[in-house]
Structures are given as structure tokens and as C-alpha cells.
Design a protein around this motif. Structure first.
Motif, mmCIF file in Angstrom:
data_model
loop_
_atom_site.group_PDB
_atom_site.id
_atom_site.type_symbol
_atom_site.label_atom_id
_atom_site.label_comp_id
_atom_site.label_asym_id
_atom_site.label_seq_id
_atom_site.Cartn_x
_atom_site.Cartn_y
_atom_site.Cartn_z
ATOM 1 N N GLU A 37 0.531 -29.001 -20.871
ATOM 2 C CA GLU A 37 0.671 -27.537 -20.822
ATOM 3 C C GLU A 37 0.567 -27.016 -19.395
ATOM 4 O OE1 GLU A 37 -1.110 -26.205 -25.171
ATOM 5 O OE2 GLU A 37 -2.505 -26.777 -23.579
ATOM 6 N N ILE A 38 -0.330 -27.600 -18.608
ATOM 7 C CA ILE A 38 -0.461 -27.172 -17.213
ATOM 8 C C ILE A 38 0.819 -27.502 -16.442
ATOM 9 C CG2 ILE A 38 -1.720 -27.493 -15.062
ATOM 10 C CD1 ILE A 38 -3.263 -25.905 -17.158
ATOM 11 N N TYR A 39 1.397 -28.665 -16.710
ATOM 12 C CA TYR A 39 2.643 -29.029 -16.026
ATOM 13 C C TYR A 39 3.786 -28.092 -16.408
ATOM 14 C CZ TYR A 39 1.349 -33.160 -13.393
ATOM 15 O OH TYR A 39 0.806 -34.001 -12.451
ATOM 16 N N GLU A 40 3.826 -27.652 -17.648
ATOM 17 C CA GLU A 40 4.876 -26.718 -18.045
ATOM 18 C C GLU A 40 4.737 -25.404 -17.275
ATOM 19 O OE1 GLU A 40 7.457 -27.629 -19.785
ATOM 20 O OE2 GLU A 40 6.520 -29.603 -19.983
ATOM 21 N N LEU A 41 3.504 -24.979 -17.034
ATOM 22 C CA LEU A 41 3.279 -23.777 -16.232
ATOM 23 C C LEU A 41 3.729 -24.004 -14.791
ATOM 24 C CD1 LEU A 41 2.093 -20.936 -15.777
ATOM 25 C CD2 LEU A 41 -0.126 -22.041 -15.358
#
Length: 561
Positions: free
Chosen positions: A177-181
């Protein structure tokens, strides 16, 4: 620049409070000044961007903010007793109360909060053009993505904060999820201009602020990382990394971007080219115009690295094994000083000489060596045969390079190879980097090329991986891809841990005497390897304030996807 308005001054006061507050993730009534209502006049927008860059600079000026780079096979630390906190990273035994742990955590979250302030309020600014709003937003998205990219690789799952309100009940976001951000933020930052033509956005012919090319270059490495550990998304993301790198490369060749490789490697971190560096695609700029010290606009100088700082300030040294395996040539000479100055007797010696104090008998990096002695024109460079105190004062204006064009060449070549492909352009770019390293300039010349046109996909990927390690060796300030992060994404940290633990003897010839020199690293890790060592623990202060962070390493590793 415009004079800051009353609301912007309030913002400055708020951010100063924020910077001094250890309880960074805790809300406080004083923080309520940081709302979108503060954008009531044009100068507020400019002031918010200025404060964002203030936070970026303070989060990048010393080793502490990038201390996880010590876990790479290029860097180690000084064996002095006052380096115990740094040595925990070097030995993969980081404790939750390590004082450097909190700094590298909170400094990046301060950047994130400054960016969130702009992202959540800039659109409401009156009396400004859409172009000015888009510029401010682009800067905020770029630096928020950069900060989260550092944090997710250092710590793993994170509290994802994208507004000015902090909701602890939201829990930890997974690494995925952090990488998608991060990807979303950098795609937004790609809307920035390719170049600027007004001061202070552009000075000495280079961009001083984030640009479209900077966002593309960082995004290329983000994709390269997502393809490897811990997400392991494989060929699809290697292809994305190659395509994004190629946009930067094509732009530099067709005139969209001014980026170009230096003809000689030593110029990359030189005084001469510091303020006009056209190989640097993104960098953080520093100034001594307002004085020195932790609260100034200056950067930490070579005091972090140079072995002759006998007062105990030296933090880093080079690992002997990496130095031994580093290919000889101008790149190695520029990366590692050939001699160490002995402040005790005023002479300089090879680093293994018994004429040096035993703690200083190790190779070290010279990339941060930077003169501060009325040498603003860069008419001469740091002299390693002389003492540090005669050339510097612990603070400098040296830019901190995030990513260079040569690195993007290597991102492209490695990504092509790891996706199972090979092509002439990837091999040509790889050879340009290596030929420059060997003193031939950035050329593709079959008569001198190390890498043949028939290079397999596997060999292409490994060659680019190794070349990047030698290109970036010892450089950690702000860098998006220090050696440790290359090792981490390729899941090769365990191999290094076991090698250091075995403490092999290194043997090489003394070029002056022809005799064998036999040495070991002065210390190394103990115990057994575990995958949890790939991430640092959360700081104990933050665990106390935010129970969400109180999870086991097993639970942390289960929060990858």
C-alpha cells in the motif's frame, strides 16, 4: 522573493515547533495552525514550498538520516567506542532505543507533513495562477514520495499519513500500500516542468528544485525495487522500470533535458562542478550564507567520513572487502583517497600503514571531502595529503545528489536484463559508464568495451548491478539507491551478513613495496541471520505513543502485501 505574509509567518512558527517536537506523530493544539485555511494570500503558497525544502534539507544533511546505508557491503563504521549506535546498524543488531533510529524516522515524517500541508491546502490559495499551484503540488508530491520511499525500505509497514489529521485507528499500511502511494505521488510529480528558467528554481544552468525528469528517474528505481524483494513483482515491473528510465535517457539525448555524463568521474562530487552539476538529475542544495550548525542551511561536511578527524567525529569507513574487489582505475581513485592523513605527525600514509593509529587503518570514502576555505570558484579540490582542519570546518555547501544520469543508464540496463531481455542500447549505455570509470570518457567503443555485444540477459543485469554499486559506493546523503538498497531489493543482505560473520582475511599487494598486505575487518556481526534484519525496528518512543507499532517481526513481515 515575495515578503512572507502574516499567515506564512505563523506557518514557519508551527514548523519550528514541529521540528523540535520528538512526539512527531502526536496531535497537539499548536498544530491546528496547519490547516488549509492558512492559504489566504499568494505568499502563503511560496512560503509553504520554502518550508518544505527546509524540512528536506534538514532531513538529509548528515549520516543519521540515512543510517541504514551502513548495512550495505560498501560501508562500515569507525571502531571507536562512541560509534556504538552506528555500529548496531553495521552489525544488524539495531535496538528500538537506538538514538539514530528516531531521527531517521521523524525527519522523514516531518517532510511528509510539510508536503501534506501543501497537498491539502494549495488549491485554496487566492490570487495565484494554476501554474503556481501545480508547481507547489508537484514539489509536495515529489518529496512526499521520496520520504515514504526511504521509510518503507528502512522500516517496512508504515502509518500512511496523507492528510493533516492523524488517525491512529487506521493502523499500519502494508508495504504494498505504501508503494502504491509512492507511485501515485511520483506520477503526479511527473507533471512538473522539464526545466526552469527563473531564479531560484534554476541557477547556474541547472534545476535547483524537483522536475519532471527527477520524478521519472526516481520512479524508475521505485519500479526496479518493486520488482524485487519484498514485493517480488518480477518481470512486469522490471519492464516498467526500463521504460521509465528510457524516458529520461531519451529526453537527455533529444534536448528535452540538459542531463549529461561528465567526461571524468572525479568531477561528479567535485568542488569545481558542485553548483553546476548537469549529471545530477535531482539534488538537495545547501548554503552557508546564513551560517553553520544544525539549525543553519549548511550541510554536514567531510567531518562524517575523513579518517584524520581525531576528535571522534568520524562516523564512517569503507569495508575492506568492497575496496579489494573494486576495479582499479580513475573511478576507484576518485572514490577512495589513496592516502590517509595522520593528524598526529602531519604526514600521510597508505591506509594499512602501521604509521597510522590502528582504528584508522581502513579504506574510507572521499566523496564528501569538500573545501570551505575561500574556494568558492572550485579552483582546487580537497587535498588528502593535508589535514582536514586546514580545509574545512564541518559544514559545507556540497549538494546532496539523489540520482545521476549514469545511474539511470544502469537502472535501464539492469531492468532490461532482469526482464529476460537484452538489447544493443542497454549494453552501449553500460559500456559508457564503465569506459568513463576506466578513464576513457563516456563512450561506446568496441576496441575498449569491457562488455561484449553478445552479453546475455543475466550477465547484463549482473554487470549493471555491479557497476551501480561501484558508481554509488559510499554515497548515502539523500541518495535514492545506495548500495544497501540494491542489496536489499535483490535479497542479498543475508550473503553479506554471513561473509562478515566469517571475517575472511583479505590479501592484496602494497603498490609501494610489492609485499602482501593481510588484513581483516575490525569487527563483524554475530548470531544467526533472520529475514527480519532486512527492516529496522520502530523507535521505542513511537511505540510508546502509538501502540499500532508494537508488533512482532513476524507480523511485520506478514504486512508486505
Amino acid at each position: 522573493m515575495k515578503t512572507l505574509g502574516k499567515k506564512t509567518i505563523m506557518l514557519v512558527a508551527c514548523m519550528v515547533w514541529l521540528a523540535s517536537c520528538n512526539d512527531f506523530l502526536a496531535e497537539d493544539p499548536k498544530g491546528k495552525l496547519m490547516t488549509s485555511d492558512a492559504f489566504t494570500q499568494a505568499s502563503d503558497l511560496e512560503g509553504a514550498v520554502n518550508i518544505l525544502y527546509r524540512r528536506v534539507g534538514r532531513s538529509s544533511f548528515g549520516i543519521t538520516q540515512f543510517i541504514n546505508s551502513q548495512m550495505g557491503d560498501d560501508l562500515s563504521t569507525h571502531p571507536a567506542s562512541n560509534k556504538a549506535a552506528i555500529r548496531e546498524w553495521d552489525n544488524y543488531t539495531i535496538s528500538t532505543n537506538n538514538d539514530r533510529l528516531l531521527w531517521c524516522w521523524e525527519d522523514k515524517y516531518q517532510v511528509i507533513k510539510a508536503a501534506n500541508y501543501i497537498i491539502n491546502g494549495a488549491e485554496s490559495t487566492p490570487d495565484v495562477t494554476q501554474e503556481e499551484i501545480d508547481y507547489a503540488l508537484g514539489q509536495a508530491y515529489f518529496w512526499r514520495g521520496w520520504a515514504y520511499f526511504y521509510l518503507v525500505r528502512a522500516f517496512g509497514p508504515l502509518p500512511k499519513i496523507v492528510s493533516l489529521e492523524i488517525d491512529f485507528s487506521a493502523g499500519l499500511s502494508s508495504v504494498s500500500e505504501i508503494y502504491e502511494l509512492i507511485v501515485s505521488d511520483l506520477k503526479m510529480a511527473e507533471k512538473l516542468p522539464a526545466s526552469y528558467n527563473t531564479v531560484p528554481k534554476s541557477m547556474n544552468g541547472v534545476n535547483v528544485v524537483a522536475s519532471k525528469g527527477a520524478a521519472q528517474a526516481v520512479l524508475s528505481y521505485v519500479y526496479l525495487t518493486m520488482a524485487g524483494w519484498p514485493l517480488n513483482r518480477g518481470a512486469e515491473y522490471y519492464q516498467l522500470a526500463a521504460a521509465k528510465a528510457l524516458e529520461v535517457i531519451d529526453g537527455s539525448e533529444n534536448g528535452t533535458y540538459y542531463y549529461q555524463l561528465y567526461d571524468e568521474y572525479w568531477k561528479i562530487h567535485s568542488k569545481q562542478e558542485n553548483k553546476q552539476n548537469k549529471e545530477a538529475i535531482a539534488a538537495i542544495y545547501y548554503s552557508k550564507a546564513f551560517g553553520n550548525g544544525d539549525s543553519s542551511e549548511a550541510a554536514r561536511g567531510a567531518i562524517n567520513d575523513l579518517q584524520d578527524c581525531s576528535q571522534g567525529w568520524t562516523d564512517t569507513r569503507a569495508e575492506i572487502g568492497f575496496w579489494v574487489n573494486f576495479p582499479d582505475g580513475p573511478r576507484k581513485t576518485a572514490t577512495y583517497p589513496e592516502v590517509t592523513y595522520n593528524s598526529g605527525n602531519g604526514n600521510s600514509y597508505r591506509w594499512w600503514s602501521t604509521d597510522l593509529p590502528e582504528p584508522n587503518r581502513s579504506p574510507y570514502f572521499g566523496k564528501s571531502a569538500f573545501t570551505n576555505d575561500n574556494n568558492s570558484a572550485g579552483s582546487y579540490e580537497y587535498d588528502f595529503t593535508k589535514g582536514y582542519e586546514s580545509q574545512g570546518d564541518g559544514w559545507s555547501e556540497q549538494i546532496h545528489q539523489l540520482v545521476r544520469l549514469a545511474e539511470v543508464y544502469l537502472f535501464y540496463a539492469e531492468a532490461v536484463g532482469r526482464s529476460g531481455q537484452t538489447n544493443a542500447r542497454a549494453i552501449s549505455l553500460l559500456n559508457k559508464v564503465r569506459n568513463r570509470a576506466d578513464g576513457h570518457g563516456p563512450v561506446d567503443d568496441a576496441s575498449i568495451n569491457l562488455y561484449s555485444a553478445g552479453l546475455s540477459a543475466t550477465d547484463l543485469a549482473e554487470a549493471a548491478y555491479n557497476e551501480h554499486g561501484w558508481e554509488i559506493a559510499g554515497w548515502y546523503w539523500g541518495a535514492i539507491a545506495p548500495r544497501y538498497n540494491d542489496m536489499q531489493r535483490m535479497d542479498r543482505v543475508k550473503d553479506h551478513f554471513n561473509k562478515r560473520k566469517a571475517n575472511p582475511e583479505y590479501v592484496f599487494k602494497d603498490p609501494d613495496t610489492g609485499q602482501d598486505v593481510r588484513v581483516h575487518e575490525p569487527f563483524g556481526p554475530t548470531g544467526e541471520w533472520s529475514q527480519g534484519k532486512m527492516f529496522a525496528p520502530y523507535p521505542s518512543e513511537e511505540i510508546e505513543r502509538n501502540p499500532v507499532l508494537n508488533i512482532s517481526i513476524e507480523d511485520k513481515l506478514n504486512l508486505i502485501n
